[in-house]
Design an enzyme around this catalytic site. Structure first.
Site, short mmCIF file in Angstrom:
data_model
loop_
_atom_site.label_atom_id
_atom_site.label_comp_id
_atom_site.label_asym_id
_atom_site.label_seq_id
_atom_site.Cartn_x
_atom_site.Cartn_y
_atom_site.Cartn_z
N ASP A 189 0.83 -1.21 0.00
CA ASP A 189 0.00 0.00 0.00
C ASP A 189 0.87 1.27 0.00
O ASP A 189 2.10 1.19 -0.06
CB ASP A 189 -0.94 -0.05 1.22
CG ASP A 189 -2.31 0.51 0.92
OD1 ASP A 189 -2.45 1.35 0.01
OD2 ASP A 189 -3.27 0.12 1.63
N GLU A 222 -0.48 1.61 -5.37
CA GLU A 222 -0.23 3.05 -5.22
C GLU A 222 -1.37 3.89 -5.78
O GLU A 222 -1.23 5.08 -6.03
CB GLU A 222 1.17 3.45 -5.73
CG GLU A 222 1.46 3.25 -7.21
CD GLU A 222 0.94 4.38 -8.10
OE1 GLU A 222 -0.25 4.30 -8.47
OE2 GLU A 222 1.71 5.29 -8.44
N TRP A 223 -2.53 3.25 -5.94
CA TRP A 223 -3.81 3.91 -6.23
C TRP A 223 -3.83 4.59 -7.61
O TRP A 223 -4.63 5.52 -7.84
CB TRP A 223 -4.16 4.94 -5.14
CG TRP A 223 -3.93 4.47 -3.74
CD1 TRP A 223 -4.18 3.21 -3.26
CD2 TRP A 223 -3.40 5.22 -2.64
NE1 TRP A 223 -3.83 3.15 -1.92
CE2 TRP A 223 -3.36 4.36 -1.52
CE3 TRP A 223 -2.96 6.54 -2.49
CZ2 TRP A 223 -2.88 4.79 -0.27
CZ3 TRP A 223 -2.50 6.97 -1.24
CH2 TRP A 223 -2.47 6.10 -0.16
N GLY A 224 -2.94 4.18 -8.49
CA GLY A 224 -2.92 4.76 -9.83
C GLY A 224 -2.37 6.17 -9.88
O GLY A 224 -2.53 6.87 -10.89
N GLU A 226 0.71 7.62 -10.03
CA GLU A 226 1.71 8.03 -11.03
C GLU A 226 1.68 7.09 -12.23
O GLU A 226 2.73 6.64 -12.71
CB GLU A 226 3.11 8.12 -10.40
CG GLU A 226 3.19 9.28 -9.42
CD GLU A 226 4.60 9.73 -9.08
OE1 GLU A 226 5.55 9.40 -9.81
OE2 GLU A 226 4.75 10.40 -8.04
N ASP A 244 -9.60 3.41 -3.77
CA ASP A 244 -10.34 2.26 -3.24
C ASP A 244 -11.75 2.17 -3.80
O ASP A 244 -12.46 3.17 -3.90
CB ASP A 244 -10.43 2.35 -1.71
CG ASP A 244 -9.14 1.91 -1.03
OD1 ASP A 244 -8.13 1.69 -1.73
OD2 ASP A 244 -9.15 1.80 0.21
#
Ligand code: NAG
Ligand code: NAG
Ligand code: NAG
Length: 400
Positions: A189, A222-224, A226, A244
């Site tokens: 995460d 990394e949640w998109g 970069e 999320d």
């Protein structure tokens, strides 16, 4: 737009020359496999072979994720409320329910499995109140069921819950700990990340896992932020493309759309990840969950169940265990299907499969009844192509 209606049984518009095919009624989601009698009609089946082959050489060379990972993760349903009794019972249910038999393999811990502080040697410590037997014992149990165990950490100073340490600066040590515990999978995460680029933080853990002495699936989260699709294929087996997911229609469809634009970067060994499944958590209708599962399958997304499988109902089991829909996801060609047509709320998603087949989802995202039509040109076929079609949810052939 909230969908409440049930899928209609009737279908219409099958042209004898095979250039259009559609649904009438309240249908808003279907997966169809077209068996092409005339192979030369399918340029779709070869579309991405070149780029997939060249990408393969750059992929993380750990041999894992040749097809998208399938399994379960604790977060969507249980958040921080996990312990070894729950995880063992989940492994039991994975087998007894029949989910393991259709391909679900990983049992993955998410956040909150550890103590707040490392021990005096700097090692991560399982939370004594929840995992008194330790993670190695849990891995042994999960392995004894023929399944694999996943764990969670964070490329920062603390995990997102703030209740346990992250692995930033401890990558080698933590990877060795996970290997010693015989863990098979790491979700990594992005909280408390000190503002450093993920392009610096994530490769360190990738290398540490490769040096750990054990094959460990590496799932970047990394949640998109970069555009990880552009750099993560060389270091990870999957990478989140979104924030999320929540158990609601707007969140699910938004994840699907954000993930879609990275389709060309996915392939065997590394997959776009629009986040874990909410099927069975109760806040969407059956037909909304059917859409969710269909699009995840077509998009070659990880199929990580996020409900309580110890007590799932029949409908949830039927959605999660449809072998033909799963086979679309696990097809070895490994080309992510994508949105090929949009007309207001009416969409066609499609992608090639092995053996000159094409998977198609006709998706009515609106709240009223509509016909959704896919023309052969929408899905990469010549208008003269003769096909056999199969409705994967209704499980029958030759729709007419
Ligand atoms: C359920 O879905 C609705 C929207 O469809 C959303 O507003 C609500 O927050 C969701 N509830 C939960 C518990 O997820
Ligand atoms: C659920 O499955 C059980 C066992 O197969 C069956 O007896 C029952 O009728 C099913 N319930 C529903 C609601 O389909
Ligand atoms: C769908 O198409 C059929 C056949 O053309 C037509 O009879 C029906 O009215 C259409 N349904 C809707 C909702 O447009």
């Amino acid at each position: 737009m909230k969908q409440t209606s049930e899928r209609a049984a009737s279908m219409a518009v099958s042209s004898s020359s095979g250039y259009a095919w559609g649904f009438s009624g309240l249908v808003y989601c279907m997966v169809i496999s077209l068996l092409l009698a005339n192979a030369s009609g399918a340029h779709g089946g070869r579309r991405n072979m070149g780029s997939t082959e060249s990408m393969r050489r750059n992929l993380l060379n750990n041999g894992l994720g040749r097809t998208p990972q399938m399994g379960w993760n604790s977060w969507n349903h249980f958040n921080c409320h996990i312990d070894e009794i729950l995880i063992k019972a989940t492994a039991d249910a994975m087998v007894s329910s029949g989910l393991a038999a259709v391909g679900y393999e990983y049992v993955n811990l998410d956040d909150c499995w550890g103590e707040l502080n490392r021990d005096s040697q700097g090692n991560l410590v399982p939370k004594a109140s929840a995992f008194p037997s330790g993670i190695k014992a849990l891995a042994d149990y999960v392995h004894s069921k023929g399944l694999k165990l996943g764990i969670y950490s964070d490329a920062g100073t603390q995990t997102c819950s703030g209740t346990m340490p992250g692995s930033l600066g401890y990558e080698d040590q933590d990877a060795k700990t996970f290997a010693a515990w015989e863990v098979d999978y790491l979700k990594y995460d992005n909280c408390a990340n000190t503002g450093t680029s993920p392009k610096e933080r994530y490769p360190k853990m990738s290398k540490a896992l490769l040096n750990s002495g054990r094959s460990i699936f590496f799932s970047l989260c990394e949640w998109g932020q970069e555009d990880p699709a552009t750099w993560a294929p060389t270091i990870g087996n999957s990478w989140r493309t979104t924030g999320d997911i929540a158990d609601e229609w707007d969140s699910m469809t938004s994840c699907a759309d954000q993930n879609d634009k990275w389709a060309s970067y996915a392939g065997p060994g590394g997959w776009n990840d629009p986040d874990m499944l909410e099927v069975g958590n109760g806040n969407m209708t059956t037909e909304e969950y059917r859409s969710h599962f269909s699009i995840w399958a077509l998009a070659k997304a990880p199929l990580l169940i996020g409900c309580d499988i110890r007590s799932m109902d029949n409908v949830t089991f039927e959605l999660l265990s449809n072998k033909e829909v799963i086979a679309v996801n696990q097809d070895t060609l490994g080309v992510q299907g994508k949105k090929v047509k949009k007309d207001g709320d009416l969409e066609v998603w499609a992608g090639p499969l092995t053996a000159n087949r094409v998977a198609v989802v006709l998706w009515n995202r609106g709240s009223s009844q509509a016909n959704v039509t896919a023309y052969w040109s929408d899905i990469g076929l010549k208008s003269s192509t003769i096909v056999e079609a199969r409705d994967l949810w209704a499980e029958y052939n030759n729709l007419n």
